[in-house]
Design a protein around this motif. Sequence first.
Motif, short mmCIF file in Angstrom:
data_model
loop_
_atom_site.label_atom_id
_atom_site.label_comp_id
_atom_site.label_asym_id
_atom_site.label_seq_id
_atom_site.Cartn_x
_atom_site.Cartn_y
_atom_site.Cartn_z
N ALA A 32 80.49 -1.60 22.19
CA ALA A 32 79.71 -2.20 23.11
C ALA A 32 77.70 -2.23 22.27
CB ALA A 32 79.77 -1.93 24.91
N CYS A 33 78.05 -2.33 20.96
CA CYS A 33 77.05 -2.16 20.12
C CYS A 33 75.45 -2.87 21.06
CB CYS A 33 77.17 -3.06 18.97
SG CYS A 33 78.51 -2.82 17.73
N GLY A 34 75.90 -3.72 21.57
CA GLY A 34 73.77 -4.38 22.66
C GLY A 34 74.38 -3.96 23.73
N GLY A 35 75.23 -3.04 24.32
CA GLY A 35 74.92 -2.04 25.64
C GLY A 35 76.17 -2.81 26.56
N VAL A 36 77.17 -1.74 27.53
CA VAL A 36 77.52 -2.67 28.52
C VAL A 36 76.93 -3.45 29.89
CG1 VAL A 36 79.25 -1.58 29.78
CG2 VAL A 36 78.91 -0.48 27.91
N LYS A 37 77.64 -4.45 30.06
CA LYS A 37 77.20 -5.17 31.47
C LYS A 37 77.70 -5.33 33.31
CE LYS A 37 74.70 -9.26 30.91
NZ LYS A 37 73.03 -9.74 31.46
N GLU A 71 72.17 -7.75 20.85
CA GLU A 71 71.97 -7.84 22.61
C GLU A 71 72.26 -9.15 23.12
OE1 GLU A 71 68.67 -5.52 23.15
OE2 GLU A 71 69.75 -3.85 22.19
N ALA A 72 72.41 -10.58 22.55
CA ALA A 72 72.64 -11.57 23.56
C ALA A 72 74.12 -12.17 23.51
CB ALA A 72 71.81 -12.49 23.01
N THR A 73 74.60 -11.99 22.56
CA THR A 73 76.11 -12.56 21.81
C THR A 73 77.44 -11.71 23.01
OG1 THR A 73 76.03 -13.06 19.86
CG2 THR A 73 78.04 -13.01 20.88
N PRO A 74 77.75 -12.38 24.02
CA PRO A 74 78.57 -11.75 24.94
C PRO A 74 79.77 -11.14 24.49
CG PRO A 74 78.00 -13.62 26.12
CD PRO A 74 77.24 -13.73 24.57
N ILE A 75 80.32 -10.27 25.30
CA ILE A 75 81.83 -9.76 24.40
C ILE A 75 83.18 -9.73 25.69
CG2 ILE A 75 82.97 -8.40 23.11
CD1 ILE A 75 81.14 -8.09 21.15
N VAL A 77 91.45 -4.26 33.75
CA VAL A 77 90.45 -3.46 33.38
C VAL A 77 89.04 -4.84 32.72
CG1 VAL A 77 88.34 -2.24 32.67
CG2 VAL A 77 90.96 -1.76 34.11
N ILE A 78 88.11 -5.20 33.49
CA ILE A 78 87.67 -5.82 32.37
C ILE A 78 86.86 -5.46 31.64
CG2 ILE A 78 86.03 -8.45 32.08
CD1 ILE A 78 89.73 -8.79 32.44
N VAL A 79 85.84 -5.42 30.52
CA VAL A 79 84.76 -4.66 30.33
C VAL A 79 83.79 -5.94 29.44
CG1 VAL A 79 83.50 -3.47 28.62
CG2 VAL A 79 85.72 -3.23 29.61
N GLN A 80 83.05 -6.25 30.49
CA GLN A 80 82.05 -7.38 29.92
C GLN A 80 81.09 -6.54 28.81
OE1 GLN A 80 80.73 -9.43 33.56
NE2 GLN A 80 82.49 -11.25 32.66
N ALA A 81 80.58 -7.32 27.88
CA ALA A 81 79.88 -6.07 27.11
C ALA A 81 78.44 -7.22 26.05
CB ALA A 81 80.11 -5.65 26.10
N LEU A 82 77.62 -6.86 25.07
CA LEU A 82 76.72 -7.57 24.30
C LEU A 82 76.86 -7.15 23.28
CD1 LEU A 82 73.09 -7.81 26.54
CD2 LEU A 82 75.03 -9.53 26.44
N GLY A 135 74.56 2.57 14.59
CA GLY A 135 75.86 1.07 14.82
C GLY A 135 75.43 1.09 16.68
N CYS A 136 76.38 0.53 16.45
CA CYS A 136 76.86 0.00 18.17
C CYS A 136 76.18 1.08 19.25
CB CYS A 136 78.43 0.14 18.68
SG CYS A 136 79.18 -0.88 17.96
N ALA A 137 75.48 0.97 19.89
CA ALA A 137 74.58 1.82 21.11
C ALA A 137 75.47 2.61 21.90
CB ALA A 137 74.03 0.70 21.68
N GLU A 138 76.82 1.93 22.42
CA GLU A 138 77.79 2.14 22.90
C GLU A 138 79.45 1.53 22.95
OE1 GLU A 138 76.80 3.14 28.00
OE2 GLU A 138 75.40 0.48 26.50
#
Length: 154
Positions: free
Chosen positions: A103-108, A126-130, A117-122, A80-83
């Motif tokens: 944050a399936c591809g990780g938290v940036k 691991e390429a598409t930003p969220i 609060v802004i959460v920038q994740a992937l 599933g999601c990494a985080e």
Amino acid sequence: MFKKILLASILFSGPAMADSVSFDTGKGEFKITSEMYNQTYNIGNEKIGQTEYLAVEAKRLKSDAGTTVVAITGSVGGSGCAEVVSIATILEKGIVFSPILNACGGVKDIYVDNGAVIVQALDKDEATPIKYKVKGDWASENDGPLTSDYKFIE
């Protein structure tokens, strides 16, 4: 060499592992304790809830005028999601956890901007930003409605 590594780890000011992490708040001490894969969340002596993640990290983002904001990241594992992330807003009258922010591809990055609060994740590729935006119990995903409303804490 050991002393240098120990000193560097003591001085490191990044996220705290949840084996026993706590933050002072206007409502009392916010504390996360971990036993194996089970985490318990308390404010003072009051149990707020629990989670089951492989690992949890917490970072205080803001603390002023009776409000403390903490970013909590849990490692899920498996396919599933990494985080997953939740933003805890602690006020004198109580605590609000945002729903799970995947944050399936990780938290940036996680930061405060204009009171939100802004959460920038992937995404999982691991390429598409969220980009999540959280303020109290309100959250958006890529400037639209949140696609998941699963609770972070039980």
